[in-house]
Design a protein around this motif. Structure first.
Motif, PDB file in Angstrom:
ATOM      1  N   VAL A 116       0.839  -1.196   0.000  1.00 27.01           N
ATOM      2  CA  VAL A 116       0.000   0.000   0.000  1.00 27.01           C
ATOM      3  C   VAL A 116       0.872   1.243   0.000  1.00 27.01           C
ATOM      4  O   VAL A 116       1.978   1.245   0.555  1.00 27.01           O
ATOM      5  N   HIS A 117       0.379   2.266  -0.657  1.00 23.21           N
ATOM      6  CA  HIS A 117       0.966   3.599  -0.560  1.00 23.21           C
ATOM      7  C   HIS A 117      -0.014   4.416   0.282  1.00 23.21           C
ATOM      8  O   HIS A 117      -1.067   4.840  -0.218  1.00 23.21           O
ATOM      9  N   ILE A 118       0.311   4.611   1.539  1.00 23.59           N
ATOM     10  CA  ILE A 118      -0.584   5.345   2.433  1.00 23.59           C
ATOM     11  C   ILE A 118      -0.901   6.718   1.865  1.00 23.59           C
ATOM     12  O   ILE A 118      -2.024   7.219   1.978  1.00 23.59           O
ATOM     13  N   GLU A 119       0.079   7.308   1.207  1.00 24.91           N
ATOM     14  CA  GLU A 119      -0.118   8.643   0.643  1.00 24.91           C
ATOM     15  C   GLU A 119      -1.308   8.706  -0.306  1.00 24.91           C
ATOM     16  O   GLU A 119      -1.953   9.744  -0.447  1.00 24.91           O
ATOM     17  N   SER A 120      -1.601   7.574  -0.982  1.00 24.80           N
ATOM     18  CA  SER A 120      -2.683   7.576  -1.956  1.00 24.80           C
ATOM     19  C   SER A 120      -4.059   7.635  -1.303  1.00 24.80           C
ATOM     20  O   SER A 120      -5.057   7.876  -1.985  1.00 24.80           O
ATOM     21  N   SER A 121      -4.126   7.417  -0.001  1.00 23.61           N
ATOM     22  CA  SER A 121      -5.379   7.624   0.722  1.00 23.61           C
ATOM     23  C   SER A 121      -5.630   9.105   0.957  1.00 23.61           C
ATOM     24  O   SER A 121      -6.720   9.491   1.386  1.00 23.61           O
ATOM     25  N   MET A 122      -4.597   9.915   0.708  1.00 19.33           N
ATOM     26  CA  MET A 122      -4.606  11.361   0.955  1.00 19.33           C
ATOM     27  C   MET A 122      -4.652  11.683   2.444  1.00 19.33           C
ATOM     28  O   MET A 122      -4.827  12.843   2.830  1.00 19.33           O
ATOM     29  N   LEU A 123      -4.467  10.670   3.281  1.00 18.39           N
ATOM     30  CA  LEU A 123      -4.466  10.846   4.733  1.00 18.39           C
ATOM     31  C   LEU A 123      -3.050  10.655   5.256  1.00 18.39           C
ATOM     32  O   LEU A 123      -2.295   9.809   4.761  1.00 18.39           O
ATOM     33  N   THR A 124      -2.694  11.417   6.283  1.00 17.49           N
ATOM     34  CA  THR A 124      -1.434  11.164   6.959  1.00 17.49           C
ATOM     35  C   THR A 124      -1.512   9.796   7.638  1.00 17.49           C
ATOM     36  O   THR A 124      -2.609   9.259   7.859  1.00 17.49           O
ATOM     37  N   PRO A 125      -0.374   9.189   7.988  1.00 13.25           N
ATOM     38  CA  PRO A 125      -0.405   7.843   8.568  1.00 13.25           C
ATOM     39  C   PRO A 125      -1.308   7.708   9.798  1.00 13.25           C
ATOM     40  O   PRO A 125      -1.964   6.673   9.972  1.00 13.25           O
ATOM     41  N   GLU A 126      -1.360   8.743  10.630  1.00 12.62           N
ATOM     42  CA  GLU A 126      -2.197   8.665  11.828  1.00 12.62           C
ATOM     43  C   GLU A 126      -3.675   8.595  11.462  1.00 12.62           C
ATOM     44  O   GLU A 126      -4.441   7.803  12.025  1.00 12.62           O
ATOM     45  N   GLN A 127      -4.094   9.442  10.514  1.00 10.69           N
ATOM     46  CA  GLN A 127      -5.490   9.441  10.094  1.00 10.69           C
ATOM     47  C   GLN A 127      -5.820   8.180   9.282  1.00 10.69           C
ATOM     48  O   GLN A 127      -6.944   7.658   9.359  1.00 10.69           O
ATOM     49  N   PHE A 128      -4.856   7.675   8.533  1.00 12.87           N
ATOM     50  CA  PHE A 128      -5.043   6.431   7.798  1.00 12.87           C
ATOM     51  C   PHE A 128      -5.344   5.283   8.754  1.00 12.87           C
ATOM     52  O   PHE A 128      -6.220   4.450   8.495  1.00 12.87           O
ATOM     53  N   ALA A 129      -4.623   5.251   9.853  1.00  8.41           N
ATOM     54  CA  ALA A 129      -4.850   4.199  10.856  1.00  8.41           C
ATOM     55  C   ALA A 129      -6.288   4.234  11.366  1.00  8.41           C
ATOM     56  O   ALA A 129      -6.938   3.191  11.515  1.00  8.41           O
ATOM     57  N   LYS A 130      -6.805   5.427  11.633  1.00  5.05           N
ATOM     58  CA  LYS A 130      -8.191   5.544  12.109  1.00  5.05           C
ATOM     59  C   LYS A 130      -9.190   5.095  11.043  1.00  5.05           C
ATOM     60  O   LYS A 130     -10.303   4.666  11.370  1.00  5.05           O
ATOM     61  N   ALA A 131      -8.793   5.165   9.786  1.00  4.54           N
ATOM     62  CA  ALA A 131      -9.687   4.764   8.697  1.00  4.54           C
ATOM     63  C   ALA A 131      -9.714   3.258   8.500  1.00  4.54           C
ATOM     64  O   ALA A 131     -10.780   2.680   8.255  1.00  4.54           O
ATOM     65  N   VAL A 132      -8.561   2.589   8.601  1.00  6.78           N
ATOM     66  CA  VAL A 132      -8.509   1.175   8.199  1.00  6.78           C
ATOM     67  C   VAL A 132      -8.604   0.191   9.363  1.00  6.78           C
ATOM     68  O   VAL A 132      -9.063  -0.941   9.162  1.00  6.78           O
ATOM     69  N   ILE A 133      -8.182   0.585  10.554  1.00 15.03           N
ATOM     70  CA  ILE A 133      -8.268  -0.361  11.674  1.00 15.03           C
ATOM     71  C   ILE A 133      -9.708  -0.815  11.932  1.00 15.03           C
ATOM     72  O   ILE A 133      -9.949  -2.011  12.140  1.00 15.03           O
ATOM     73  N   PRO A 134     -10.705   0.073  11.890  1.00 11.43           N
ATOM     74  CA  PRO A 134     -12.082  -0.409  12.081  1.00 11.43           C
ATOM     75  C   PRO A 134     -12.537  -1.398  11.006  1.00 11.43           C
ATOM     76  O   PRO A 134     -13.533  -2.108  11.214  1.00 11.43           O
TER      77      PRO A 134
END
Length: 570
Positions: A74-92
């Protein structure tokens, strides 16, 4: 030592576990069975499967318990979210670990970008392992914000969250013995090396694998998947936003090769994560296509963990991390709860943890364009026949076609009856003034322009439009907000999503980004953009000169087949 002794005593049943999940139906990825048992957890590890007592006991009420899902690429950057916000998006959604290749931010900010991703990722429960970008820039045919050589990557090789070398997109460089490529391969010969080799087969594929490359996520046919797995590669089946390969690949999965199959998202936007899911979506689709549910879950867990050497991840078994996904239903992969190292971190599709945004000034203020007002979008043509980039729906590949176009005074003229638009890639890292120009068919925009500072992989500004005024207006807006996505029509900015981190990401929440993108997508569709493409991700990939057939960089029109620049007309 005392910590291990403590775990062993709990495992033997000599003392109560700190936490026990009771009445579980455990998805056993080793034997393919569902087993009724308790799960004893101590110090973040599973220490026992069976009948246990705990200081804290949680009744799972007969629901299914799976290993935490892993995104294999995965390229976290492609979610347009910083890593911290990405975590809140995908962990659930059940994703507890990702294998990240930060080559997007690295192409903008070099080593500072990679270090930012590592440091920011440490601010959340999500385990983010990094594959060091192998191609910065992705080719020599474009200008990026940085150049990373083997000596640069060596400074991060010993980091505990660095696993190896990221996707080797420059497969021609591998086959031709490019020195810089082989310096990087030699640096990581004792580590994991990811691949990126669309359509490579036969002796070329043999050579690519011989160079030490172990995976590929660019397969587009079942035949290609079968050849690569037969030769020992791991193949990621990708379901992202712009590129969706599962339907075409899943028929190539057999009882013999399924242990070489992994799941990944590669590039997935917030609204797709919200509406579809993350790796749980890959699993669900595989089940719908006839894959046994436990095998599908194993592709998202144990297969990936073993591929990348994550010894304590990928299974619900003694000695493994207590990264657990509780499902209401197996076939729909409906996530009820998520545990990370034994701690409940998500429930009912909601993150239960707070984040602290990591601040790094060196990844901000990255848009530097030389004299926007002086940029000309005129495309000189001697005749009315031109090479055109034809979009392929639901994919990031394109076709190289020739079309008859309108020409006046030897300059391309937009014709409303023809779905052919101007495309420009503008260098935005060093103010060189470089502007590449081309033509695109199949995008469908009328009366405006769309522009992004996301343009894989060098991430210059890419802008498409049917008139020069709106194209200029969109580029100026991106300079004003220091990166992002914008839509301009009739000289007015209709909407903008600022992406302040490298022009790629924002520290705003997924809800904010998802809502903004929904509005912008609706505007794009209202302006005539083809409903069978992603209006933003599809555009972003038109600058990537390693995926067939015809692409555009800041240096000009690029034919991937001949791996060189071509004129817009013969």
């Amino acid at each position: 030592m005392m910590s291990i002794v403590q775990r062993v005593r709990v495992a033997r049943g000599e003392k109560k576990a700190t936490k026990v999940l009771k009445n579980c139906q455990i998805v056993n990825v080793f034997n393919g069975k569902i087993e009724k048992a308790d799960i004893a957890i101590e110090e973040g590890y599973i220490v026992g499967i069976g009948d246990y007592e705990g200081i804290e006991e949680v009744d799972i009420e007969g629901r299914l318990v799976c290993p935490g899902f892993i995104d294999g690429h995965v390229h976290i950057e492609s979610s347009m979210l910083t890593p911290e916000q990405f975590a809140k998006a995908v962990i659930p959604k059940g994703t507890t670990t990702v294998i990240e290749d930060p080559h997007e931010i690295a192409n903008v900010c070099g080593l500072n970008g990679i270090k930012y991703m590592l440091d920011a990722s440490a601010k959340s429960p999500l385990d983010v392992y990094v594959m060091l970008p192998s191609c910065v820039p992705s080719t020599e045919f474009e200008n990026a914000g940085a150049v990373l050589l083997a000596d640069d990557l060596a400074t991060l090789k010993g980091h505990p969250y660095v696993l190896g070398l990221g996707e080797m997109m420059n497969y021609p460089g591998v086959l031709c013995g490019n020195k810089d490529v082989f310096d990087k391969l030699a640096l990581m010969e004792d580590a994991m090396i990811d691949g990126h080799a669309p359509n490579l087969a036969g002796k070329g594929l043999n050579a690519y694998i011989t160079a030490g490359i172990k995976t590929d996520h660019e397969c587009t046919t079942a035949k290609e998947l079968k050849e690569k797995t037969a030769k020992g590669m791991y193949v990621h089946i990708r379901e992202g936003s712009a590129t969706r390969n599962l339907h075409d690949l899943i028929g190539g999965v057999t009882s013999y090769n399924n242990r070489r199959i992994l799941f990944c998202t590669d590039d997935k936007q917030p609204y797709d994560i919200k509406n579809e899911g993350h790796i749980n979506y890959n699993i669900r689709l595989a089940i719908e296509h006839g894959i046994d549910p436990i095998i599908a879950i194993r592709m998202a867990t144990l297969n990936i963990a073993e591929c990348y050497g994550l010894k304590h991840k990928g299974a619900v078994a003694p000695g493994y991390d207590a990264d657990l996904v509780i499902l209401n239903d197996l076939e729909s992969v409906d996530v009820a709860m998520v545990y990370k190292k034994g701690k409940l971190v998500a429930e009912n599709n909601r993150a239960l943890f707070d984040i602290e945004l990591y601040e790094e000034p060196r990844v901000l203020d990255t848009v530097r364009v030389k004299d926007i007002n002086a940029i000309s979008f005129d495309i000189p043509l001697r005749s009315d026949i031109a090479k055109v980039i034809q979009l392929v729906e639901h994919n990031v590949t394109t076709k190289h076609v020739r079309r008859k176009v309108d020409v006046k005074d030897h300059v391309f003229q937009h014709n409303k009856k023809l779905d052919i638009l101007k495309l420009a890639v503008i260098e935005r890292h060093k103010g060189t003034g470089n502007v590449g120009l081309g033509l695109v068919e199949g995008y469908g925009l009328t009366g405006g322009a769309v522009a992004l500072t996301i343009a894989h992989d060098s991430h210059n500004i890419i802008v498409i439009g049917d008139n020069d005024e709106d194209m200029h207006g969109a580029v100026k807006e991106l300079e004003r907000v220091k990166g992002g996505i914008t839509i301009c029509s009739e000289g007015k900015i209709l909407e903008t999503l600022p992406l302040e981190v490298g022009g790629l990401m924002t520290g705003a929440s997924m809800g904010f980004v998802e809502a903004k993108l929904e509005v912008m997508e609706r505007i794009a569709l209202d302006k005539g953009v083809n409903r069978e493409i992603d209006p933003f991700l599809t555009l972003a990939f038109l600058a990537l000169p390693v995926i067939p057939d015809l692409k555009l960089t800041d240096r000009g029109l690029f034919d991937v087949g001949v791996f060189g620049f071509v004129d817009i007309e013969d």
